[in-house]
Design a protein around this motif. Structure first.
Motif, short mmCIF file in Angstrom:
data_model
loop_
_atom_site.label_atom_id
_atom_site.label_comp_id
_atom_site.label_asym_id
_atom_site.label_seq_id
_atom_site.Cartn_x
_atom_site.Cartn_y
_atom_site.Cartn_z
N ALA A 138 16.51 -67.51 30.70
CA ALA A 138 15.90 -67.37 32.03
C ALA A 138 15.49 -65.94 32.34
CB ALA A 138 16.87 -67.87 33.10
N ILE A 139 16.20 -64.96 31.78
CA ILE A 139 15.91 -63.55 32.02
C ILE A 139 15.86 -62.82 30.69
CG2 ILE A 139 16.92 -63.54 34.34
CD1 ILE A 139 19.45 -62.37 33.20
N PRO A 140 15.27 -61.60 30.65
CA PRO A 140 15.08 -60.92 29.37
C PRO A 140 16.37 -60.65 28.60
CG PRO A 140 13.69 -59.94 31.05
CD PRO A 140 14.58 -60.89 31.77
N GLN A 141 17.45 -60.24 29.30
CA GLN A 141 18.69 -59.90 28.63
C GLN A 141 19.81 -60.82 29.10
OE1 GLN A 141 19.37 -55.70 29.33
NE2 GLN A 141 17.93 -55.10 27.73
N GLU A 142 20.43 -61.51 28.15
CA GLU A 142 21.48 -62.47 28.50
C GLU A 142 22.63 -62.37 27.50
OE1 GLU A 142 18.66 -65.91 30.56
OE2 GLU A 142 19.47 -66.24 28.56
N TYR A 143 23.81 -62.77 27.96
CA TYR A 143 25.02 -62.72 27.15
C TYR A 143 25.52 -64.12 26.82
CZ TYR A 143 25.90 -57.86 28.76
OH TYR A 143 25.83 -56.52 29.03
N VAL A 144 25.89 -64.32 25.56
CA VAL A 144 26.87 -65.36 25.23
C VAL A 144 28.17 -64.60 25.04
CG1 VAL A 144 27.63 -67.07 23.55
CG2 VAL A 144 25.24 -66.97 24.22
N ARG A 145 29.01 -64.60 26.08
CA ARG A 145 30.20 -63.74 26.13
C ARG A 145 31.41 -64.37 25.42
NH1 ARG A 145 33.63 -61.19 25.29
NH2 ARG A 145 34.51 -59.34 26.26
N SER A 146 31.45 -65.69 25.33
CA SER A 146 32.59 -66.37 24.70
C SER A 146 32.09 -67.64 24.03
CB SER A 146 33.66 -66.68 25.74
OG SER A 146 33.11 -67.37 26.85
N ILE A 147 32.87 -68.14 23.07
CA ILE A 147 32.38 -69.29 22.29
C ILE A 147 33.56 -70.12 21.79
CG2 ILE A 147 32.38 -68.16 20.02
CD1 ILE A 147 29.54 -69.38 19.62
N ASP A 160 36.20 -65.57 28.66
CA ASP A 160 36.95 -66.15 27.57
C ASP A 160 36.78 -67.67 27.58
OD1 ASP A 160 38.65 -66.10 25.35
OD2 ASP A 160 40.40 -66.54 26.58
N LEU A 161 36.66 -68.25 26.39
CA LEU A 161 36.50 -69.69 26.25
C LEU A 161 37.18 -70.09 24.94
CD1 LEU A 161 35.11 -72.20 27.56
CD2 LEU A 161 33.20 -71.78 26.03
N ASP A 162 38.17 -71.00 25.03
CA ASP A 162 38.98 -71.31 23.87
C ASP A 162 39.18 -72.81 23.72
OD1 ASP A 162 39.85 -68.47 23.24
OD2 ASP A 162 40.58 -68.69 25.29
N THR A 163 39.31 -73.24 22.46
CA THR A 163 39.64 -74.62 22.15
C THR A 163 41.16 -74.78 22.16
OG1 THR A 163 37.68 -74.92 20.76
CG2 THR A 163 39.51 -76.43 20.40
N PHE A 189 39.66 -74.00 27.48
CA PHE A 189 40.26 -73.11 28.47
C PHE A 189 39.22 -72.05 28.79
CE2 PHE A 189 42.68 -69.68 30.21
CZ PHE A 189 43.81 -70.23 30.79
N ALA A 190 38.73 -72.01 30.03
CA ALA A 190 37.67 -71.08 30.42
C ALA A 190 38.17 -70.11 31.48
CB ALA A 190 36.46 -71.85 30.96
N ARG A 191 37.93 -68.83 31.26
CA ARG A 191 38.30 -67.83 32.26
C ARG A 191 37.05 -67.12 32.74
NH1 ARG A 191 39.92 -62.28 32.89
NH2 ARG A 191 39.67 -61.72 30.69
N HIS A 202 41.36 -65.02 24.50
CA HIS A 202 41.73 -65.95 23.43
C HIS A 202 43.12 -66.58 23.59
CE1 HIS A 202 38.09 -64.51 21.78
NE2 HIS A 202 38.57 -63.35 21.43
N GLU A 203 43.11 -67.74 24.20
CA GLU A 203 44.30 -68.58 24.25
C GLU A 203 44.43 -69.32 22.92
OE1 GLU A 203 46.47 -68.71 26.79
OE2 GLU A 203 45.28 -67.15 27.76
N THR A 204 45.62 -69.87 22.66
CA THR A 204 45.84 -70.64 21.45
C THR A 204 46.34 -72.02 21.81
OG1 THR A 204 46.87 -70.55 19.27
CG2 THR A 204 48.24 -69.86 21.14
#
Length: 414
Positions: free
Chosen positions: A182-191, A235-238, A245-247, A280-282
């Motif tokens: 949607a905008i020129p600069q974007e982050y994928v901060r967690s995966i 943060d995003l964890d399986t 788990f999303a923070r 990073h949760e476990t």
């Protein structure tokens, strides 16, 4: 009227004349200055250790901690957790630091590293040799990394806000494109990865599910009630191959709300966890997720949805968290949560004894990039660095260097 215009014109001429004369005098004075050849005296930030993230693996049947320390170049460090000693510290030029480490099912370590571009490194627990396996063209920061059950690696980036796949079997990189665009600069901060999908946590409120077979992208955070300003999924964890788990936070890493998504029902649990910190949760232990909040280790019961205190306190958040057992040592017994600290030290939180063990860093220091310099009344110089864990004081009289604990300075106050 004409007289007023004439007076204004005279004032303009006078101001211009004096301004020009002052500038000429200043320029002439400066031009008379002479300078000698610069002389290298002492590295101002020589002994700093800065670690953003780490993960646990196995080498020769023993648990080891992998952590990359910031430097020019960065150093990939391997720490024996059982004997707590540094096994090796390996330069990975031109990369400088990493926020993301993950261990694949076959034990291979993958490090997403920044510095002279976004790069992916692999490290064999057998040969102990790091290898650059991918460069993500056009991207400057590979912020997060994960793997699937087949050992394929997924990396989220900035500024494109993209998801990439690296296949170690074919050595090929696949670009899944921008998850928002949607905008020129974007982050994928967690995966995170689960069941044929990659979930990309962005800095733009969205958590985008990417179907790896079709490439279809869906924002699963649509309708999620998140406080205004908490736009970054830091943060995003399986969890247990079922939950996410999303923070969320404002983007600086300060405490923020935590949410849990059930991928089987494709719905968010009716719960908000307050003031969650760390990365990073476990997986859960006995049906409970362990997380940091208000400098306390807390649990969330996946069956009852109850939040409880463990009685353990830790003055920071997780920078990677893994379950570790030390079968050959009576202490600490049972399950332990292991994480690395910003200064490179290690924390081991034992669930059975409720003890928190803190270990000093064994990672070697590297020269840091100076961020701020401040003079003191006695003539000494105070230095802070870019993303450093320590500052330094230099006495110009004898060039002695004293280090002190301090993160990155943002301003100098006289």
């Amino acid at each position: 009227m004409r007289a007023k215009w004439m007076m204004a014109l005279v004032l303009v001429i006078l101001v211009s004349a004096f301004g020009g004369t002052a500038g000429y005098a200043q320029e002439s004075k400066l031009s008379q200055k002479t300078y000698g050849t610069p002389e290298e005296l002492v590295p101002p930030l020589k002994y700093t250790v800065s670690v953003f993230n780490g993960t646990v693996g196995q080498e020769e049947g023993r648990p080891v901690l992998y952590a990359t320390s910031k430097g020019k170049p960065g150093l990939l460090n391997v720490i024996d957790l059982a004997d707590y000693k540094l096994l090796r510290s390996i330069p990975i030029p031109p990369s400088e630091s990493s926020w993301a480490h993950t261990v694949a099912p076959d034990g291979t370590l993958y490090v997403a590293a920044d510095g002279s571009g976004a790069r992916l490194w692999s490290y064999s627990p057998v040969t102990h040799v790091p290898e650059q396996v991918a460069v993500f063209e056009g991207e400057s920061w590979p912020i997060c990394v994960t793997t699937d059950e087949a050992g394929k690696v997924y990396v989220g980036t900035y500024p494109g806000g993209k998801v990439f796949q690296y296949d170690p079997a074919t050595k090929q990189v696949k670009d899944y494109g921008r998850v928002i665009g949607a905008i020129p600069q974007e982050y994928v901060r967690s995966i995170a990865y689960q069941g044929g999908n990659v979930y990309a946590g962005t800095a733009h409120r969205q958590i985008v599910r990417v179907n790896l077979a079709t490439g279809e992208k869906t924002n699963i955070a649509e309708g999620l009630s998140v406080p205004e300003g908490d736009d970054t999924v830091y943060d995003l964890d399986t969890i247990d191959n079922r939950y996410l788990f999303a923070r969320y936070t404002d983007g600086t890493g300060v405490p923020g709300p935590g949410y849990i998504y059930d991928t089987q029902t494709q719905s968010w649990l009716d719960v908000v966890l307050d003031n969650v910190t760390g990365l990073h949760e476990t997986d859960s232990l006995d049906g409970k997720i362990y997380y940091m909040s208000d400098k306390k280790l807390k649990t969330f019961d996946l069956n009852t949805h109850e939040v409880a205190l463990t009685g353990m306190e830790y003055g920071s958040g997780f920078r990677g968290a893994d379950w570790v057992e030390f079968p050959n040592n009576p202490e600490p017994p049972g399950k332990n949560l292991v994480t690395v600290r910003y200064d490179g030290g290690v924390a081991i939180l034992n669930i059975e004894t409720k003890q928190v063990h803190l270990y000093n860093t064994v990672i070697p220091g590297t020269p840091g990039v100076v961020d701020r310099i401040q003079t003191a009344p006695d003539g000494k110089l105070f230095f802070t660095g870019v993303q450093t864990s320590r500052g330094s004081i230099i006495d110009p009289k004898d060039l002695s260097v004293t280090t002190y604990s301090l993160g990155q300075g943002t301003a100098c106050i006289r």
